[in-house]
Write a protein that holds these residues in place. Structure first.
Motif, PDB file in Angstrom:
ATOM      1  N   LYS A  81       0.912  -1.200  -0.001  1.00  0.00           N
ATOM      2  CA  LYS A  81      -0.012  -0.071  -0.016  1.00  0.00           C
ATOM      3  C   LYS A  81       0.915   1.520   0.084  1.00  0.00           C
ATOM      4  O   LYS A  81       0.413   2.405  -0.453  1.00  0.00           O
ATOM      5  CB  LYS A  81      -0.945   0.057   0.937  1.00  0.00           C
ATOM      6  CG  LYS A  81      -1.823  -1.061   1.360  1.00  0.00           C
ATOM      7  CD  LYS A  81      -2.900  -1.383   0.572  1.00  0.00           C
ATOM      8  CE  LYS A  81      -3.864  -2.357   0.681  1.00  0.00           C
ATOM      9  NZ  LYS A  81      -4.708  -2.688  -0.346  1.00  0.00           N
ATOM     10  N   ALA A 103     -11.426   3.519   4.034  1.00  0.00           N
ATOM     11  CA  ALA A 103     -11.873   2.227   4.517  1.00  0.00           C
ATOM     12  C   ALA A 103     -10.612   1.222   4.485  1.00  0.00           C
ATOM     13  O   ALA A 103      -9.992   1.491   3.382  1.00  0.00           O
ATOM     14  CB  ALA A 103     -13.111   1.474   3.930  1.00  0.00           C
ATOM     15  N   SER A 104     -10.569   0.216   5.362  1.00  0.00           N
ATOM     16  CA  SER A 104      -9.435  -0.765   5.115  1.00  0.00           C
ATOM     17  C   SER A 104      -9.566  -1.897   6.013  1.00  0.00           C
ATOM     18  O   SER A 104     -10.272  -1.838   7.201  1.00  0.00           O
ATOM     19  CB  SER A 104      -8.470   0.049   5.988  1.00  0.00           C
ATOM     20  OG  SER A 104      -6.961  -0.923   5.714  1.00  0.00           O
ATOM     21  N   THR A 108      -4.464  -0.578   4.239  1.00  0.00           N
ATOM     22  CA  THR A 108      -4.391   0.830   3.910  1.00  0.00           C
ATOM     23  C   THR A 108      -4.436   1.766   4.960  1.00  0.00           C
ATOM     24  O   THR A 108      -3.738   2.847   4.772  1.00  0.00           O
ATOM     25  CB  THR A 108      -5.759   0.672   3.050  1.00  0.00           C
ATOM     26  OG1 THR A 108      -5.640  -0.325   1.914  1.00  0.00           O
ATOM     27  CG2 THR A 108      -6.051   2.095   2.335  1.00  0.00           C
ATOM     28  N   PHE A 154     -15.709  -4.698   5.601  1.00  0.00           N
ATOM     29  CA  PHE A 154     -14.852  -3.686   4.760  1.00  0.00           C
ATOM     30  C   PHE A 154     -16.109  -3.263   3.892  1.00  0.00           C
ATOM     31  O   PHE A 154     -15.856  -1.826   3.555  1.00  0.00           O
ATOM     32  CB  PHE A 154     -13.801  -4.504   4.159  1.00  0.00           C
ATOM     33  CG  PHE A 154     -13.173  -3.386   2.976  1.00  0.00           C
ATOM     34  CD1 PHE A 154     -12.287  -2.716   3.468  1.00  0.00           C
ATOM     35  CD2 PHE A 154     -13.775  -3.509   1.654  1.00  0.00           C
ATOM     36  CE1 PHE A 154     -11.574  -1.794   2.264  1.00  0.00           C
ATOM     37  CE2 PHE A 154     -13.158  -2.634   0.826  1.00  0.00           C
ATOM     38  CZ  PHE A 154     -12.349  -1.914   1.043  1.00  0.00           C
ATOM     39  N   PRO A 205      -2.592 -11.886  -5.168  1.00  0.00           N
ATOM     40  CA  PRO A 205      -3.760 -11.901  -4.156  1.00  0.00           C
ATOM     41  C   PRO A 205      -4.704 -10.712  -4.711  1.00  0.00           C
ATOM     42  O   PRO A 205      -4.586  -9.739  -4.953  1.00  0.00           O
ATOM     43  CB  PRO A 205      -3.608 -11.536  -2.702  1.00  0.00           C
ATOM     44  CG  PRO A 205      -2.086 -11.801  -2.768  1.00  0.00           C
ATOM     45  CD  PRO A 205      -1.482 -11.410  -4.150  1.00  0.00           C
ATOM     46  N   VAL A 206      -6.351 -11.202  -4.589  1.00  0.00           N
ATOM     47  CA  VAL A 206      -7.145 -10.082  -5.068  1.00  0.00           C
ATOM     48  C   VAL A 206      -8.178 -10.026  -3.867  1.00  0.00           C
ATOM     49  O   VAL A 206      -8.867 -10.825  -3.524  1.00  0.00           O
ATOM     50  CB  VAL A 206      -7.888 -10.410  -6.497  1.00  0.00           C
ATOM     51  CG1 VAL A 206      -8.925  -9.500  -6.771  1.00  0.00           C
ATOM     52  CG2 VAL A 206      -6.634 -10.729  -7.582  1.00  0.00           C
ATOM     53  N   GLY A 207      -8.436  -8.579  -3.550  1.00  0.00           N
ATOM     54  CA  GLY A 207      -9.313  -8.327  -2.526  1.00  0.00           C
ATOM     55  C   GLY A 207     -10.234  -7.206  -3.250  1.00  0.00           C
ATOM     56  O   GLY A 207     -11.169  -7.446  -3.834  1.00  0.00           O
ATOM     57  N   ALA A 209      -9.468  -5.487  -5.574  1.00  0.00           N
ATOM     58  CA  ALA A 209      -8.981  -5.519  -6.993  1.00  0.00           C
ATOM     59  C   ALA A 209      -8.150  -4.479  -7.582  1.00  0.00           C
ATOM     60  O   ALA A 209      -7.985  -4.286  -9.013  1.00  0.00           O
ATOM     61  CB  ALA A 209     -10.143  -6.043  -7.958  1.00  0.00           C
ATOM     62  N   GLY A 210      -7.577  -3.391  -6.662  1.00  0.00           N
ATOM     63  CA  GLY A 210      -6.885  -2.609  -7.290  1.00  0.00           C
ATOM     64  C   GLY A 210      -5.171  -2.957  -7.744  1.00  0.00           C
ATOM     65  O   GLY A 210      -4.959  -2.344  -8.775  1.00  0.00           O
ATOM     66  N   ALA A 260      -7.137  -9.603   5.373  1.00  0.00           N
ATOM     67  CA  ALA A 260      -6.748  -8.412   4.394  1.00  0.00           C
ATOM     68  C   ALA A 260      -7.544  -8.425   3.203  1.00  0.00           C
ATOM     69  O   ALA A 260      -7.897  -7.403   2.523  1.00  0.00           O
ATOM     70  CB  ALA A 260      -5.406  -8.506   3.910  1.00  0.00           C
ATOM     71  N   ILE A 261      -7.895  -9.705   2.669  1.00  0.00           N
ATOM     72  CA  ILE A 261      -8.933  -9.945   1.590  1.00  0.00           C
ATOM     73  C   ILE A 261     -10.294 -10.273   1.690  1.00  0.00           C
ATOM     74  O   ILE A 261     -11.036 -10.879   0.969  1.00  0.00           O
ATOM     75  CB  ILE A 261      -8.017 -10.698   0.582  1.00  0.00           C
ATOM     76  CG1 ILE A 261      -7.802 -12.125   0.871  1.00  0.00           C
ATOM     77  CG2 ILE A 261      -6.946  -9.988  -0.058  1.00  0.00           C
ATOM     78  CD1 ILE A 261      -7.100 -13.243   0.013  1.00  0.00           C
ATOM     79  N   ILE A 263     -13.243  -9.482   1.486  1.00  0.00           N
ATOM     80  CA  ILE A 263     -13.986  -8.302   0.784  1.00  0.00           C
ATOM     81  C   ILE A 263     -15.187  -8.925  -0.057  1.00  0.00           C
ATOM     82  O   ILE A 263     -14.625  -9.962  -1.034  1.00  0.00           O
ATOM     83  CB  ILE A 263     -13.168  -7.470  -0.153  1.00  0.00           C
ATOM     84  CG1 ILE A 263     -12.124  -6.625   0.815  1.00  0.00           C
ATOM     85  CG2 ILE A 263     -13.929  -6.645  -1.016  1.00  0.00           C
ATOM     86  CD1 ILE A 263     -11.237  -5.791   0.312  1.00  0.00           C
ATOM     87  N   SER A 310      -1.483 -12.788   1.670  1.00  0.00           N
ATOM     88  CA  SER A 310      -0.087 -12.615   0.722  1.00  0.00           C
ATOM     89  C   SER A 310       0.021 -14.128   0.158  1.00  0.00           C
ATOM     90  O   SER A 310       0.278 -14.504  -1.065  1.00  0.00           O
ATOM     91  CB  SER A 310       1.069 -12.148   1.232  1.00  0.00           C
ATOM     92  OG  SER A 310       0.561 -10.838   1.646  1.00  0.00           O
ATOM     93  N   THR A 335       2.184  -9.441  -0.742  1.00  0.00           N
ATOM     94  CA  THR A 335       1.722  -8.060  -0.609  1.00  0.00           C
ATOM     95  C   THR A 335       2.068  -7.502   0.782  1.00  0.00           C
ATOM     96  O   THR A 335       2.216  -6.327   0.747  1.00  0.00           O
ATOM     97  CB  THR A 335       0.279  -8.112  -0.796  1.00  0.00           C
ATOM     98  OG1 THR A 335      -0.414  -9.185  -0.211  1.00  0.00           O
ATOM     99  CG2 THR A 335      -0.236  -8.353  -2.341  1.00  0.00           C
ATOM    100  N   GLY A 336       2.037  -8.281   1.895  1.00  0.00           N
ATOM    101  CA  GLY A 336       2.266  -7.806   3.095  1.00  0.00           C
ATOM    102  C   GLY A 336       3.018  -8.714   4.278  1.00  0.00           C
ATOM    103  O   GLY A 336       3.291  -9.933   3.729  1.00  0.00           O
TER     104      GLY A 336
HETATM  105  N1  F0G Z   1      -2.998  -8.390   0.542  1.00  0.00           N
HETATM  106  C1  F0G Z   1      -2.855  -7.658   1.317  1.00  0.00           C
HETATM  107  C2  F0G Z   1      -2.104  -8.091   2.393  1.00  0.00           C
HETATM  108  C3  F0G Z   1      -3.660  -6.611   1.248  1.00  0.00           C
HETATM  109  O1  F0G Z   1      -3.797  -5.771   2.491  1.00  0.00           O
HETATM  110  C4  F0G Z   1      -4.975  -6.360   0.400  1.00  0.00           C
HETATM  111  C5  F0G Z   1      -5.836  -5.293   0.434  1.00  0.00           C
HETATM  112  C6  F0G Z   1      -4.878  -7.268  -0.818  1.00  0.00           C
HETATM  113  C7  F0G Z   1      -3.808  -8.447  -0.897  1.00  0.00           C
HETATM  114  C8  F0G Z   1      -5.605  -7.132  -1.820  1.00  0.00           C
HETATM  115  O2  F0G Z   1      -5.357  -6.247  -2.591  1.00  0.00           O
HETATM  116  O3  F0G Z   1      -7.398  -4.947  -2.764  1.00  0.00           O
HETATM  117  O4  F0G Z   1      -5.769  -4.061  -4.328  1.00  0.00           O
HETATM  118  O5  F0G Z   1      -6.858  -6.404  -4.414  1.00  0.00           O
HETATM  119  N2  F0G Z   1      -6.042  -4.708   1.312  1.00  0.00           N
HETATM  120  C9  F0G Z   1      -6.936  -3.480   1.327  1.00  0.00           C
HETATM  121  C10 F0G Z   1      -6.679  -2.730   2.997  1.00  0.00           C
HETATM  122  C11 F0G Z   1      -8.254  -3.899   1.215  1.00  0.00           C
HETATM  123  O6  F0G Z   1      -7.674  -2.131   3.184  1.00  0.00           O
HETATM  124  O7  F0G Z   1      -5.813  -2.972   3.360  1.00  0.00           O
HETATM  125  P1  F0G Z   1      -6.532  -5.386  -3.420  1.00  0.00           P
END
Ligand code: F0G
Length: 370
Positions: A81, A103-104, A108, A154, A205-207, A209-210, A260-261, A263, A310, A335-336
């Motif tokens: 992020k 929102a998170s 984020t 979320f 990973p997709v949450g 989807a950004g 984290a995902i 959503i 992740s 991702t994290g």
């Molecule tokens: N991995 C992690 C560790 C995340 O925190 C997120 C999203 C994603 C994957 C998915 O990425 O939303 O772009 O598809 N976290 C957001 C948050 C929603 O609020 O921290 P994405």
């Protein structure tokens, strides 16, 4: 395969152009980003994260496939992020904003808090009460965000902040803010700069989807600039209990331990479908058990500690490994950082520390089984 690791310090990398230290991603990729000399750059020197080979994962895929992880958990606040936030906050500051909101599911909010405070702004964050990993909550609080935990998920929090930003003097920094995606696309640049070309597959990973949208933007832009010859197949993975892009309809009550995902109605839904179609990619669901297996494998065999969400990129690759072409190069995005979620780590690691040992050599030797 055109790619080779011998180009790690290729002249294509801004890092290699005589700079002694990494300047942060806005300076490193300034010509590719919507900034001008008037943009006040708010940075914590994010980006330039390692692309690490993962041989134990590659071995499980077989077929001479090379697998790397893009370990974006090594960014300043521990997640990808930061890439989006350095740009979103810089542009908000340029526009004269004094407060941001998001929102998170946790990451984020941590990044928004850190960058907003560094930029001299207030940060309001809405989180789903009880569903944010401890490390992320700690971050938002210590960075000085105003943390509002709502009795909802979320998706509920997101619809509130979206509406708020329309009528109140707060800038929305969720991934519907176009500057977020512009910043996040730089991770694709870094991968190409290291590999010398795009990978064959990008597993992510997709949450909301950004990020999948941002990576595709990055690969396409580098492709247009002649920096890579090919474009990857974009392979997106969602948790089975929160997989609207696979079922084709919003999930009212998303559930997964990968909070984290968690959503049910991604804001970037249409964009993600367009990416999947343009890249001949695929969305696949992975179960929480599959996520945890990949999570433990990465930590205990590769020495890489990521958060559960992740690990879904690696879980997904292992799930669809039969489809990977022989000799392909695959990048899985982590991702994290695993430290974000210590509760999950201790609960799911299949390992225990041995408490209550007498402080003597004999007792320790005995416990070690020698
Ligand atoms: N991995 C992690 C560790 C995340 O925190 C997120 C999203 C994603 C994957 C998915 O990425 O939303 O772009 O598809 N976290 C957001 C948050 C929603 O609020 O921290 P994405």
């Amino acid at each position: 395969m055109a790619s080779s690791l011998s180009v790690v310090n290729s002249p294509a990398s801004p890092h290699a152009l005589g700079r002694t230290s990494w300047p942060g991603l806005i300076e490193a990729y300034r010509p590719y980003l919507p900034v001008t000399a008037a943009t006040p750059v708010v940075t914590l020197l994010e980006g330039n994260t390692p692309l690490i080979p993962v041989p134990a994962v590659a071995q499980r895929v077989g077929k001479g496939v090379r697998v790397f992880v893009k370990y974006d958990g090594l960014n300043p606040t521990g997640s990808f992020k930061d890439r989006g936030m350095t740009l979103a906050i810089s542009k908000a500051k340029e526009a004269g904003a004094f407060a941001v909101i998001c929102a998170s599911t946790g990451n984020t909010s941590a990044a928004a808090a850190a960058y907003a405070r560094r930029g001299g702004m207030r940060a309001f964050v809405l989180i789903p009460d009880g569903y944010v990993a401890l490390g992320k909550l700690a971050q938002a609080l210590v960075y000085g965000a105003e943390v509002l935990a709502i009795k909802g998920n979320f998706d509920d929090a997101f619809s509130i902040v979206r509406e708020m930003a329309l009528s109140y003097p707060v800038t929305l920094v969720n991934s519907v803010n176009p500057y977020r995606l512009e910043g996040q696309k730089t991770s694709a640049f870094e991968i190409v700069d290291v590999l010398g070309d795009a990978p064959d597959w990008l597993c992510i990973p997709v949450g909301n989807a950004g990020n999948i949208t941002a990576y595709w933007m990055g690969f396409c832009q580098y492709h247009q600039e002649g920096k890579c010859d090919r474009l990857p197949r974009m392979m997106g993975f969602q948790a089975a209990g929160a997989a609207p892009l696979i079922s084709g309809k919003p999930v009212a009550n998303p559930e997964t331990l990968a909070t984290a995902i968690r959503i049910g109605n991604p804001a970037n839904w249409e964009k993600a479908i367009a990416v999947q179609q343009a890249s001949q990619g695929q969305f696949t669901a992975v179960t929480d058990d599959e996520i945890l297996e990949a999570y433990r494998l990465l930590a205990s065999e590769e020495g890489i500690f990521c958060e559960p969400a992740s690990a879904s990129s690696v879980a997904g690759l292992l799930k669809v490994k039969d489809q990977v072409p022989s000799g392909a190069t695959v990048v899985c995005v982590l991702t994290g950082n695993g430290l974000k979620d210590p509760d999950s780590a201790i609960k799911h690691c299949n390992n225990q520390f041995k408490p209550g040992i007498e402080p003597t050599l004999e007792a320790v030797v005995q416990m070690m089984g020698f």
